[in-house]
Enzyme design. Sequence first.
Site, PDB file in Angstrom:
ATOM      1  N   ASN A 287       0.875  -1.176   0.000  1.00 48.22           N
ATOM      2  CA  ASN A 287       0.000   0.000   0.000  1.00 48.22           C
ATOM      3  C   ASN A 287       0.910   1.223   0.000  1.00 48.22           C
ATOM      4  O   ASN A 287       1.462   1.597   1.024  1.00 48.22           O
ATOM      5  CB  ASN A 287      -0.881  -0.045   1.259  1.00 48.22           C
ATOM      6  CG  ASN A 287      -1.700   1.217   1.440  1.00 48.22           C
ATOM      7  OD1 ASN A 287      -1.803   2.040   0.535  1.00 48.22           O
ATOM      8  ND2 ASN A 287      -2.290   1.367   2.622  1.00 48.22           N
ATOM      9  N   TRP A 288       1.046   1.820  -1.172  1.00 50.52           N
ATOM     10  CA  TRP A 288       2.011   2.928  -1.302  1.00 50.52           C
ATOM     11  C   TRP A 288       1.487   4.225  -0.704  1.00 50.52           C
ATOM     12  O   TRP A 288       2.215   5.208  -0.615  1.00 50.52           O
ATOM     13  CB  TRP A 288       2.358   3.146  -2.781  1.00 50.52           C
ATOM     14  CG  TRP A 288       3.120   2.015  -3.421  1.00 50.52           C
ATOM     15  CD1 TRP A 288       3.409   0.793  -2.857  1.00 50.52           C
ATOM     16  CD2 TRP A 288       3.696   1.992  -4.733  1.00 50.52           C
ATOM     17  NE1 TRP A 288       4.117   0.013  -3.747  1.00 50.52           N
ATOM     18  CE2 TRP A 288       4.310   0.731  -4.905  1.00 50.52           C
ATOM     19  CE3 TRP A 288       3.741   2.915  -5.786  1.00 50.52           C
ATOM     20  CZ2 TRP A 288       4.976   0.374  -6.081  1.00 50.52           C
ATOM     21  CZ3 TRP A 288       4.388   2.564  -6.967  1.00 50.52           C
ATOM     22  CH2 TRP A 288       5.005   1.303  -7.100  1.00 50.52           C
ATOM     23  N   LYS A 289       0.205   4.248  -0.346  1.00 51.82           N
ATOM     24  CA  LYS A 289      -0.434   5.452   0.205  1.00 51.82           C
ATOM     25  C   LYS A 289      -0.182   6.646  -0.731  1.00 51.82           C
ATOM     26  O   LYS A 289      -0.093   6.458  -1.946  1.00 51.82           O
ATOM     27  CB  LYS A 289       0.054   5.697   1.633  1.00 51.82           C
ATOM     28  CG  LYS A 289      -0.144   4.447   2.510  1.00 51.82           C
ATOM     29  CD  LYS A 289       0.031   4.687   3.980  1.00 51.82           C
ATOM     30  CE  LYS A 289      -0.193   3.374   4.727  1.00 51.82           C
ATOM     31  NZ  LYS A 289      -0.072   3.515   6.177  1.00 51.82           N
TER      32      LYS A 289
ATOM     33  N   HIS B 183      -9.537   1.428   4.781  1.00 56.74           N
ATOM     34  CA  HIS B 183      -8.284   1.629   5.515  1.00 56.74           C
ATOM     35  C   HIS B 183      -8.521   2.622   6.659  1.00 56.74           C
ATOM     36  O   HIS B 183      -9.282   3.580   6.512  1.00 56.74           O
ATOM     37  CB  HIS B 183      -7.204   2.155   4.561  1.00 56.74           C
ATOM     38  CG  HIS B 183      -5.833   2.132   5.188  1.00 56.74           C
ATOM     39  ND1 HIS B 183      -5.432   3.096   6.080  1.00 56.74           N
ATOM     40  CD2 HIS B 183      -4.814   1.257   5.079  1.00 56.74           C
ATOM     41  CE1 HIS B 183      -4.200   2.801   6.492  1.00 56.74           C
ATOM     42  NE2 HIS B 183      -3.803   1.691   5.900  1.00 56.74           N
TER      43      HIS B 183
ATOM     44  N   GLU C 116      -6.858   5.014   7.758  1.00 51.94           N
ATOM     45  CA  GLU C 116      -6.585   6.422   7.431  1.00 51.94           C
ATOM     46  C   GLU C 116      -7.789   7.041   6.735  1.00 51.94           C
ATOM     47  O   GLU C 116      -8.109   8.213   6.955  1.00 51.94           O
ATOM     48  CB  GLU C 116      -5.313   6.520   6.576  1.00 51.94           C
ATOM     49  CG  GLU C 116      -4.067   6.277   7.420  1.00 51.94           C
ATOM     50  CD  GLU C 116      -2.880   5.716   6.671  1.00 51.94           C
ATOM     51  OE1 GLU C 116      -2.866   5.727   5.432  1.00 51.94           O
ATOM     52  OE2 GLU C 116      -1.948   5.235   7.357  1.00 51.94           O
TER      53      GLU C 116
ATOM     54  N   GLU D 165      -5.377  -4.568  10.615  1.00 55.26           N
ATOM     55  CA  GLU D 165      -4.329  -3.584  10.869  1.00 55.26           C
ATOM     56  C   GLU D 165      -4.645  -2.808  12.150  1.00 55.26           C
ATOM     57  O   GLU D 165      -5.455  -1.855  12.121  1.00 55.26           O
ATOM     58  CB  GLU D 165      -4.249  -2.596   9.710  1.00 55.26           C
ATOM     59  CG  GLU D 165      -3.992  -3.247   8.370  1.00 55.26           C
ATOM     60  CD  GLU D 165      -3.436  -2.256   7.359  1.00 55.26           C
ATOM     61  OE1 GLU D 165      -2.328  -2.495   6.874  1.00 55.26           O
ATOM     62  OE2 GLU D 165      -4.092  -1.249   7.075  1.00 55.26           O
TER      63      GLU D 165
ATOM     64  N   GLY E  69       2.568   2.452  10.880  1.00 53.60           N
ATOM     65  CA  GLY E  69       3.589   3.492  10.732  1.00 53.60           C
ATOM     66  C   GLY E  69       4.301   3.862  12.022  1.00 53.60           C
ATOM     67  O   GLY E  69       5.021   4.866  12.067  1.00 53.60           O
TER      68      GLY E  69
ATOM     69  N   SER F  41       3.320  -1.865  10.517  1.00 49.56           N
ATOM     70  CA  SER F  41       4.762  -1.964  10.800  1.00 49.56           C
ATOM     71  C   SER F  41       5.330  -3.356  10.522  1.00 49.56           C
ATOM     72  O   SER F  41       6.266  -3.787  11.185  1.00 49.56           O
ATOM     73  CB  SER F  41       5.069  -1.538  12.239  1.00 49.56           C
ATOM     74  OG  SER F  41       4.738  -0.171  12.421  1.00 49.56           O
TER      75      SER F  41
ATOM     76  N   GLY G 272       2.847  -0.919   4.343  1.00 50.01           N
ATOM     77  CA  GLY G 272       2.927   0.497   4.009  1.00 50.01           C
ATOM     78  C   GLY G 272       4.378   0.903   3.776  1.00 50.01           C
ATOM     79  O   GLY G 272       4.932   0.723   2.690  1.00 50.01           O
ATOM     80  N   GLY G 273       5.012   1.425   4.826  1.00 50.11           N
ATOM     81  CA  GLY G 273       6.359   1.981   4.703  1.00 50.11           C
ATOM     82  C   GLY G 273       7.357   1.068   4.001  1.00 50.11           C
ATOM     83  O   GLY G 273       8.087   1.499   3.097  1.00 50.11           O
TER      84      GLY G 273
HETATM   85  P1  PGA Z   1       2.831   0.449   7.696  1.00 46.64           P
HETATM   86  O1  PGA Z   1       1.375   0.660   7.049  1.00 46.64           O
HETATM   87  O2  PGA Z   1       3.367  -0.851   7.156  1.00 46.64           O
HETATM   88  O3  PGA Z   1       3.623   1.637   7.263  1.00 46.64           O
HETATM   89  O4  PGA Z   1       2.635   0.388   9.175  1.00 46.64           O
HETATM   90  C1  PGA Z   1       0.505  -0.410   6.832  1.00 46.64           C
HETATM   91  C2  PGA Z   1      -0.795   0.090   6.246  1.00 46.64           C
HETATM   92  O5  PGA Z   1      -1.289   1.131   6.683  1.00 46.64           O
HETATM   93  O6  PGA Z   1      -1.373  -0.543   5.332  1.00 46.64           O
END
Ligand code: PGA
Length: 257
Positions: free
Chosen positions: A10-12, A100, A102, A172, A178, A218, A239-240
């Site tokens: 997930n590149w956001k 998600h 966010e 999640e 993050g 994470s 994500g990251g």
């Molecule tokens: P993260 O994000 O790996 O940076 O914690 C995961 C996500 O929000 O899908």
Amino acid sequence: MKRTYMMAGNWKMNKTTTEAVVLSQRISNHREDTWGTEVEVVLCPPFIDLKSVRNVLEFDHASIALGAQNVHWADNGAFTGEISPVMLKEVGCSYCIIGHSERREMFGETDETVNRKAKALFAHGIVPILCCGETAQTRDEGKTNEFVCGQIEAGLAGIDASDAGKIVIAYEPIWAIGTGRVPTPEAADEVCGAIRATIASLYSPQLAEGIRILYGGSMKPENAAFFLPMPNIDGGLIGGAALDADSFRDLVNACLV
Ligand code: PGA
């Protein structure tokens, strides 16, 4: 039942189109022959990068699927700034992340809109990656399973078994996204097990056994090996660590051992 692992990036809101081409080329260059069969790999770049990333993956015959990060439930119409499932289908998306945290926290996504999006995606042959997860406060109050399973039940409302059997769930914990903080693999597995039990009661134990439930929050190459062997965890939503080709390759390959 053996489920095929999935590793989804997930590149956001990261990567310009030029950067997205470079990253997808790097990931494609790093891939193993068994990607696509023993582990399903999905890249979810921003909307504006979908076409370029698709072109890279198609050119390389990379067996890496394309996913979006959001969708509107209508096919078309006066919804300024939105993107429809019809558009995602044409650009080559097989998957779409919905719900998600966010989007729930910052953009007003609700269980009801998540459910509408899930139905719209299925109607166009796109598989939802339905996200769920609790805040630190909900966890401290001991209400994690109740909360997360409620999100799943609401997200799947009115969806019949022939579609529900294809869904991918991403568990999640919000406090892990993050932050570098992770639950113990046992704690993550327990929630994923509760999600599976909820799906079993909504549909059937057989259907629930076939559903992939990803852990996200994470997840990194350094900790993936602890989560992936857990009985109810079938991969990761990253994500990251998905923004770096080496890290993402290592995460995908962690599913192969
Ligand atoms: P993260 O994000 O790996 O940076 O914690 C995961 C996500 O929000 O899908």
